[in-house]
Structures are given as C-alpha cells and as structure tokens.
Design an enzyme around this catalytic site. Structure first.
Site, PDB file in Angstrom:
ATOM      1  N   ASP A 131     -13.123   3.724   9.195  1.00  0.00           N
ATOM      2  CA  ASP A 131     -13.397   3.710   7.727  1.00  0.00           C
ATOM      3  C   ASP A 131     -13.910   2.129   7.547  1.00  0.00           C
ATOM      4  O   ASP A 131     -13.623   1.570   6.536  1.00  0.00           O
ATOM      5  CB  ASP A 131     -12.451   3.922   6.720  1.00  0.00           C
ATOM      6  CG  ASP A 131     -12.833   4.339   5.419  1.00  0.00           C
ATOM      7  OD1 ASP A 131     -14.171   4.535   5.097  1.00  0.00           O
ATOM      8  OD2 ASP A 131     -12.163   4.468   4.588  1.00  0.00           O
ATOM      9  N   LYS A 157       1.053  -1.074  -0.093  1.00  0.00           N
ATOM     10  CA  LYS A 157      -0.089  -0.091  -0.011  1.00  0.00           C
ATOM     11  C   LYS A 157       0.937   1.221  -0.054  1.00  0.00           C
ATOM     12  O   LYS A 157       1.599   1.458   1.058  1.00  0.00           O
ATOM     13  CB  LYS A 157      -0.970  -0.026   1.073  1.00  0.00           C
ATOM     14  CG  LYS A 157      -1.816   1.147   1.479  1.00  0.00           C
ATOM     15  CD  LYS A 157      -2.625   1.098   2.583  1.00  0.00           C
ATOM     16  CE  LYS A 157      -3.715   0.215   2.562  1.00  0.00           C
ATOM     17  NZ  LYS A 157      -4.964   0.675   1.820  1.00  0.00           N
TER      18      LYS A 157
END
Ligand code: NAG
Ligand code: NAG
Ligand code: NAG
Ligand code: NAG
Ligand code: NAG
Ligand code: NAG
Ligand code: NAG
Ligand code: NAG
Ligand code: NAG
Ligand code: NAG
Length: 795
Positions: free
Chosen positions: A631, A537
């Site tokens: 999230d 990532k």
C-alpha cells in the site's frame, strides 16, 4: 586609509546631525558616560538608529557588550568585546574622564579595555556604519571597533594584514568557535579550522593563494567584498555579488559552521503581504565545506562519527548515521556516539549475527581506515567488516574495500564521493535495560546454541524464533499490567495495556488520520519519566487468524530498523483491542506536503524519493522475512521533524482483512497506485510495491496527483500515461512546467525513465527496488524503457 574613511564618515555625520537632531536620541558619548548591564534598555544609538552599542543579554544573567543592527527584529550582533567572558548584571562600560574606555564587572574588576593608539580621547560615537569610535577633539579616531572585528565585516570596513575573524561557537553561543578567516601577514587570505579551544590553526580549507601580494580585504559601500594589492589593484573577489547599501543592510560573517557568508536584509522591511523578512545569503565561501575540510587531526567539518552534507539551502548539515545519536543535542557539531554496545571481540562470542549494515551511498569518512583491500566484491567487504570487531564502517567503492575504525572523521555525503558506506549497527537492542538478567541468560543460550549447531545462520534463526515464541507464551501466561516495561525479549519494543493507551491518548481524543481499517491517534507515553509523543494505530478489521498471527507480524515489524521506516515502539493485544504504537512524525504525510498550494523544492522531492526507495529496498531485500508493503502511496510516507521521509504501515497488510476496495477501484481506467496484477490472475510479489513506487515517484517529479480529472488536456489526466507520452515524444519538460530546478537538473530525464520502468504492467519487466536504487544513484546506466502498457495478458 581606515582613518580617513572614518573621518569622512564623522564629517558627514556631523553635517547631517542638525537635520535629525530633534528626531533622534543620538548624541556623542561624552567623557564620564557609562552603560550598565541590566534588563532595561541601555544603549548608545547611531544617528539613524540603525546600529546600537550596549549590552545584550545572551543567557539569563549573562551579558555581552556588543554592537548590533537595531532596526530589525532578529538580534544580529556584529561585534562584541567579551565573547568568551559574559558579564553579570550590574557590569558597566565607561568612558572615563581620562579617555580610558573599559568594561568592568559589578565588583569593579576590569574585563575588557579599548587599546588606544594614543591619549586624548574626548568623545565616543556609534556611527551609522556600525563602527563605534573613540576620537579626540579634532575628530581623529584613536580606537574603532572596525579594527578589532569578531566574526563580522560591514560595508566600509576593511580587514588588514594580521587581522582575523573567528567564528562563534554556535548560532546562539557567541564565544570563539571552530573556524578562522585571516588575512595573513604574508598576504594570503585563508580560512582555517581552529584547534578549539586553542587559537592555533589546523587545516586551511580555502585560500586566495596571494602570498606576497594580498594587502587588504575591502567591503565597499556598493556591497562588493574583495582583496586588493598594496597598489589598490583587485586580486580576488570574496563576494562578487553586490547589493545596494541604500536598500539593504549587509554583513559578511564567518559563521559557526565555517562558511563565510555575505548576507543582505531589505531595509524597507514592511511586513505587508505577510512576507517575513530575513537575512538571505548572496554569496559564500567555500562552495562546499563538507568536501573542503579533510584534516588529519580533529573531526572535520562536523565532529567525530558525524557526516556533513550540503542541504538544499546550501547550508552544511551535520548528521549522525542511523543507530548513532549526537553527543550534545545542543551542539550539532559535537559528534555522534553509537546507541548500541560495541561488538564483542571474543572469538566464541563475536555476535556476527547481531550486526548488520545500513548502507549509505556516496558517503565516506576518509583517513579513518586501518585496512584496505583491492579487487573484492561487496559481499566480501561486508563479511570482512562483520567478522572484525574493530570495524565500525566499511567503505566499498569500485571493487575497493576500506575498513574504518573509531573515531571516524571528516565524514561527508556528496555525489562526488561515489561508492557507499556500510555502517555496522547492532540489529536488536540486546543491551536494552528492560530485562537485563533475562537477556544475558538468553544471549548465553544463543551462544551455546550457536556452538552446538555449528555456524548455520538458519538454525540460529530457528532457535531464536522458538525462543521468541516461547517468550510470547510466557508473556501471555503472565499478563502483567503492573509491569509497564514488558517487552518482546530481544526486541526493543514494549507491550502496552489497553487502559494505558487509552490514558496516553486522552481517551482516543486527537485523531491524526483514518483509513478503512484503522484510525490513528496522537498520544503521549511515559518511559522513565520521559514523555514521548507517539502515534497510536487502532486496528478495526483484524485478521481472523488470531493472536499468534498478530504477534508474529508485530515481531516481524519490530525487527526492522531503518532510518526510512517509521519505527514501531510497542503494541497492545487485549482481546478485541489490537493497537500499534509508532514514533510520532511531526511533519505529517507526504500527501499534505506534496499537494499543498506551493510546490516543494525539487531536491527536497528527490530526497523523499530516495528515502522511500531506500526504505522499500530494505523491506524487500534486507529483512529476515521479506516484507511487501502492498500500500505505497503518499498518505503512507510520513515526514519527521527534519523532513526525513519514512514509510509507515509496512507489515500490516497481513494484519488486515484483504481490502475489498481493491477490486472495485473508483473511476474506470484510472491508474492508482495499485499494480495491475491485483486485478489479474497473477501472483502478488514485491513488484507490486515497485509499481506503486513508480507512480509515487512520478507524483514527486511532477508535483501532481496521479489522477487529475480537472486538467484541460484530456491526455494529461492520467499521470502514468502522460509521462510515457512525454517521454516518447521528447517533451518531458511539459511534466514539470515552470520548475526551473527540475529542468536544470541533468538527471531529470533519467529519473523519469526510472519511474517508467517501475510502472511497467508486466511485473517481470519492473526492476527490483535494489535495482531501482542503483539506477537512481547513477551506478548503472538506465536503459530505454518500453511502453508500460505493451504487456498483453492472456486471460
Ligand atoms: C561630538 O563631538 C565632536 C568633537 O567634540 C563635536 O565636533 C560634535 O559636534 C559632537 N557631536 C554631537 C552630536 O554632540
Ligand atoms: C526598550 O526599547 C524598546 C524599543 O526601542 C521599547 O519598545 C521598550 O519599551 C524599551 N524598554 C524599556 C524597559 O525601556
Ligand atoms: C559556549 O560554548 C563554550 C564552548 O563549549 C562554553 O564553554 C560556554 O560555556 C558556552 N557559553 C554559553 C553561554 O553557553
Ligand atoms: C566597489 O567595488 C566595485 C568593484 O571593485 C566597484 O565597481 C565599485 O565602484 C566600488 N564602489 C565604491 C563605492 O567604491
Ligand atoms: C599592483 O600590484 C600587483 C601585485 O603586486 C601587480 O601584479 C600589478 O601589476 C600592480 N599594478 C600596478 C598598476 O602597479
Ligand atoms: C512595502 O513594500 C512595497 C514593495 O516593496 C512598497 O511598494 C510599499 O510602498 C512598502 N510600504 C511601506 C509602508 O513601506
Ligand atoms: C538501545 O537501548 C538503549 C538503552 O536502552 C537506547 O538508548 C538505544 O537507543 C537503543 N538502541 C537502538 C538501536 O534501539
Ligand atoms: C538503564 O539502566 C541504568 C542502570 O541500571 C540506568 O541508569 C539508565 O537510566 C537506564 N536507561 C534506560 C534508557 O532505561
Ligand atoms: C516540521 O516539524 C517541526 C518540528 O516539529 C516544526 O517546527 C515545523 O514547523 C514543521 N513544519 C511544517 C511545515 O509543518
Ligand atoms: C533465571 C536465571 O538463570 N538467571 C540467571 C541469569 O544469569 C545471571 C548471570 O548472568 C544469573 O545471576 C541469574 O541467576
């Protein structure tokens, strides 16, 4: 009786033969015929071609003399002669001129021979029933494979007193395995665990209790399997669900997992429509093997330290607890071993701080306990196990606490078990290889520190953090790129160079996903020559606070260890390049899984809800520093190769700039996953994750997105509102139209109510994730939820 049946079959066969003689390669096996084991086809077929007798190559150079279904692509062996003794290429089976029928190896050594009831064999034949017979000139059968079954029964076959089925070792290894199904001489029909590798039995996990009466198990032409008495009267069904033998191939097999299953396979196997044909199970016994086997000797249904659970496909699964791995990866039933070093038993170095528990509800390893306490609290039970180096697992149930020792046996997970298992695992991998000498000195230091400072956990943590900080600086001063296994000390996580990750991802070529703040790429990293697929990532919008912040967050993420969290493997922090390296999740995101065209199974969806709740519960309650995810949405729940759900992207909320889009959500009035307090002047707490979880849970229950602009009825557009309306009006079935599994689940209403509790606009009304877990697991009654929107803010 068996002889008669076979004779009738032979008769029919002879009668039919002239008709098909030109079309079929079939002929009698004449005296002197032989088959050789080699790679070419060498088989004797039945008249219809549905069964074949011959050699099957099981491993390179290892052959099994067998009978199998010859018209289906999937190799399905129903009988074999030499299951424990595969023969080499060049071995032969021969019907000698004097009627002997023998398998011998290339040197002529006899491996197996048919035991004839008398002399006089003149021919052999592979019959359309799947029975291979040797008969005399009057067609009297002198030997037949039906009399010596291995693990399978076929229609028209009978199981007589004293005859048994022995399961295979595994799906692909046909040698004798761990279970036996026998019609005993006393008339009782019994399933046993076998004392592998010996032939004696240990534990009876299923029986008909027909001592004195059971005479014969019949698998009749109509597809029924049942036990009869000597006078022919029916005593017990083994499989009461019949399938027509004219339309289906059928077999009953004692499988390697100990379950006797009645399978069918459609004969008109035409692949039109792209539907792949497969064996499907009509019936099986016992109904729950995980709960049926509880033996005092041996590991149980799954092996030592392992646990057994019935999957949604009704098959038993053998799994290892978190922190354990299977002993032999090729054999799921070989048991599990801990991946961490055992706890030190010395009084001064008991390492209590290094261990914690992974909770598994409804889990038990009965009979492995060595100490038992009554009327205690759960935290007491935890502590008493933590303080005891012999304690591998504690079971807490209804105020009782059992300490369990290795090897754990008869492990099972089942809603009937109740309570929970507290599985003790080492937090961080202090024994990791990476920096052996440094590590041992550090732990010595910590022990000294602990002794000096007394037993205050807080102070120890302080000490540990300062050591970690020291280590960060140390690493910074020595950005050693040639030392590939540099890690944060004490944490099993690796520091990567940017170049290395560039190579690993082939120049950031294969993109797996993209968010507003980061892009994820697939990569392959090497560790000790072992290649591992990873997800890399790359963060675009980094927090401005600087490197220390990054490292602190990474170290906080890396200290998490839970089976429902995607594991961080490493990081890179070089100037503008901040990257995180995670384990790769091969089955993608929940978003893809849930919103595909065909609806995933209800229980699979529930499992994902439980897994997500567990992961969140851990982040909120069990980490050293509470982690709020901020999230939670289907895109951030990933599925590994066995479809276990894991939460990703936790802990990075603090690494990213506040997401501007939060304050300007798309369509007005749409309720996304974002809790209302984000838009109000209220503090953001872990309850924001509870809200998001509630929305996600509703999506899982209903198998639809939280906002569907295209639905016909306007009141159904917003799932949260729709769900509460349905609840209020008692029309909850509308939420899962046509989903029989969900509708038939007695807990369905409860799950909807829990989700409604989670989406309360007032954060104070929402339960904590821990409470949500308790409600979901059923240990607490779910109260009536209020209207989520009844909360009026005073802005
Ligand atoms: C098989 O052998 C039996 C007995 O000799 C005979 O009756 C029958 O016709 C033979 N069948 C074929 C197909 O050769
Ligand atoms: C083996 O048999 C199959 C079908 O029966 C056929 O397609 C294949 O060509 C045969 N192979 C050999 C080596 O004879
Ligand atoms: C099958 O399993 C048995 C028992 O573990 C083992 O001895 C044998 O070598 C295995 N056979 C093959 C072909 O792997
Ligand atoms: C098979 O068994 C079932 C149940 O006993 C019976 O109803 C059926 O008639 C039997 N079929 C044959 C072909 O014997
Ligand atoms: C057949 O045998 C069973 C068990 O031995 C017995 O219960 C039953 O009454 C018998 N039935 C007949 C018709 O003899
Ligand atoms: C394939 O299966 C369908 C449905 O069972 C049937 O209608 C059709 O005739 C079959 N086709 C062939 C070629 O067997
Ligand atoms: C601990 O380290 C060993 C060897 O380095 C590794 O095999 C094991 O998976 C690690 N355990 C955990 C819980 O990370
Ligand atoms: C750990 O170290 C030992 C010996 O030092 C080595 O044999 C082993 O392969 C290492 N394991 C890992 C996972 O690095
Ligand atoms: C899930 O992952 C496994 C292992 O990588 C793979 O074999 C399987 O096809 C995947 N399933 C789906 C639906 O992608
Ligand atoms: C730097 C240092 O003190 N290293 C020591 C760590 O501990 C080992 C034995 O445990 C010693 O051999 C090292 O000298």
């Amino acid at each position: 009786m068996a002889f008669q049946v076979s004779n009738i079959m032979l008769f029919i066969l002879m009668f039919l033969l002239p008709l098909s003689a030109t079309a079929q390669p079939y002929r009698n096996v004449t005296l002197g015929s032989a088959l050789i084991a080699n790679n070419a086809n060498s088989t004797w077929l039945s008249p219809s071609g549905e069964f074949a007798f011959g050699f099957q190559q099981i491993i390179p150079g290892g052959y099994l003399l067998a009978i199998w279904f010859n018209k289906i692509p999937e190799t399905t062996i129903v009988w074999s002669a030499n299951r424990d003794n595969l023969v080499q290429e060049g071995s032969r089976v021969q019907l000698f001129a004097d009627g002997r029928f023998e398998l011998s190896d290339p040197r002529g050594q006899r491996i197996w021979a048919a035991t004839l009831s008398r002399v006089g064999v003149t021919y052999g034949a592979m019959l359309d029933t799947g029975n291979f017979v040797l008969a005399n000139r009057n067609s009297v059968v002198l030997w037949q494979s039906f009399d010596e079954p291995t693990d399978t029964l076929l229609p028209t076959q009978t199981l007589n007193r004293g005859v048994k089925l022995v399961s295979s070792f595994s799906k692909t290894n046909y040698s004798k395995g761990r279970f036996i199904f026998i019609l005993q001489n006393d008339g009782n029909l019994v399933s046993y665990t076998r004392n592998f590798p010996m032939d004696n039995v240990i534990f009876a996990y299923w029986s008909t209790q027909t001592v004195g009466t059971g005479f014969q198990v019949i698998f009749n032409q109509s597809g029924y399997i049942f036990l009869v008495a000597q006078n022919g009267s029916l005593l017990n069904y083994v499989s009461p669900n019949a399938a027509s033998s004219s339309q289906f191939y059928q077999r009953a097999i004692l499988e390697y997992d100990g379950v006797l299953r009645h399978y069918v396979y459609p004969k008109s196997a035409n692949s039109s429509g792209g539907i792949a044909m497969a064996w499907s199970s009509m019936d099986f016994i016992p109904s729950n093997i995980c709960m049926s086997i509880r033996q005092s000797s041996g590991g149980g249904a799954c092996g030592f330290n392992s646990f057994c659970s019935i999957g949604i496909d009704q098959m038993p699964n053998c799994d290892c607890p978190v922190g354990y791995s299977v002993v032999d990866p090729n054999d799921r039933m070989s048991g599990c071993k801990p991946n961490f070093a055992a706890q030190n038993c010395d009084k001064e170095a008991r390492e209590t701080d290094h261990f914690s528990f992974n909770d598994m509800p409804n889990t038990d390893w009965p009979d492995s306990d060595y100490t038992y306490f009554q009327q205690v609290r759960e935290d007491w039970c935890r502590q008493v196990c933590l303080d005891d180096c012999f304690c591998a697992v504690a079971i807490f149930r209804d105020g009782n606490c059992w300490k369990k020792k290795y090897p754990l046996s008869n492990g099972r997970v089942d809603s009937g078990v109740g309570g929970k298992a507290l599985i003790k695992i080492r937090n961080t991998n202090v024994t990791a290889n990476f920096s052996v000498s440094k590590k041992s000195n550090r732990s010595t230091l910590i022990i000294i520190g602990s002794v000096l400072l007394g037993s205050s956990t807080f102070l120890n943590l302080l000490l540990l953090s300062s050591l970690l900080l020291y280590a960060f600086y140390f690493n910074k001063l020595k950005p050693n790129r040639h030392q590939p296994y540099q890690v944060l000390p004490g944490l099993n996580i690796r520091r990567f160079g940017f170049k290395e990750l560039q190579e690993a991802t082939n120049g950031f070529k294969e993109e797996l996903g993209r968010g507003s703040c980061s892009t994820v790429y697939k990569g392959i990293v090497k560790n000790d020559n072992i290649e591992k697929v990873v997800a890399v990532k790359k963060l675009h919008k980094m927090a401005t606070e600087g490197e220390q912040e990054f490292k602190a967050e990474v170290s906080s993420i890396s200290r998490t260890n839970h089976k429902n969290l995607v594991q961080l493997l490493g990081y890179c922090d070089e100037g503008q390049n901040q990257l995180l390296v995670y384990e790769f999740m091969s089955n993608g995101s929940l978003s893809n899984f849930l919103f595909q065209s065909s609806r995933p199974n209800w229980y699979k969806r529930l499992q994902i809800a439980f897994a997500t709740a567990r992961g969140l519960c851990y982040l909120h309650e069990e980490c050293n520093n509470q982690i709020i995810h901020c999230d939670i949405k289907p895109q951030n729940i990933l599925l590994d190769e066995s479809f276990t759900a894991k939460i990703s992207d936790f802990g990075i909320a603090k690494l990213l700039k506040p997401d501007q889009s939060r304050t300007t959500t798309g369509i007005r009035g749409t309720k996304g996953y974002v809790a209302p307090e984000w838009f109000r002047n209220l503090p953001v707490t872990s309850k924001v994750d509870v809200y998001s979880f509630g929305i996600l849970f509703l999506e899982l229950i209903c198998c639809r997105r939280n906002y569907e602009p295209d639905v016909e009825v306007e009141t159904e557009m917003i799932l949260a509102d729709f769900a509460y309306d349905c609840y209020k009006e008692g029309t909850m079935h509308l939420l899962v139209a046509n989903d029989e599994e969900a509708l038939n689940d007695k807990q369905f209403d409860k799950f909807v109510m829990i989700a409604i509790w989670c989406i309360q606009e007032d954060p104070a009304l929402r339960p904590t994730m821990k409470r949500v877990m308790q409600l979901m697991e059923g240990s607490v009654e779910v109260p009536i939820p209020p209207d989520p929107a009844s909360f009026i803010t005073s802005i």
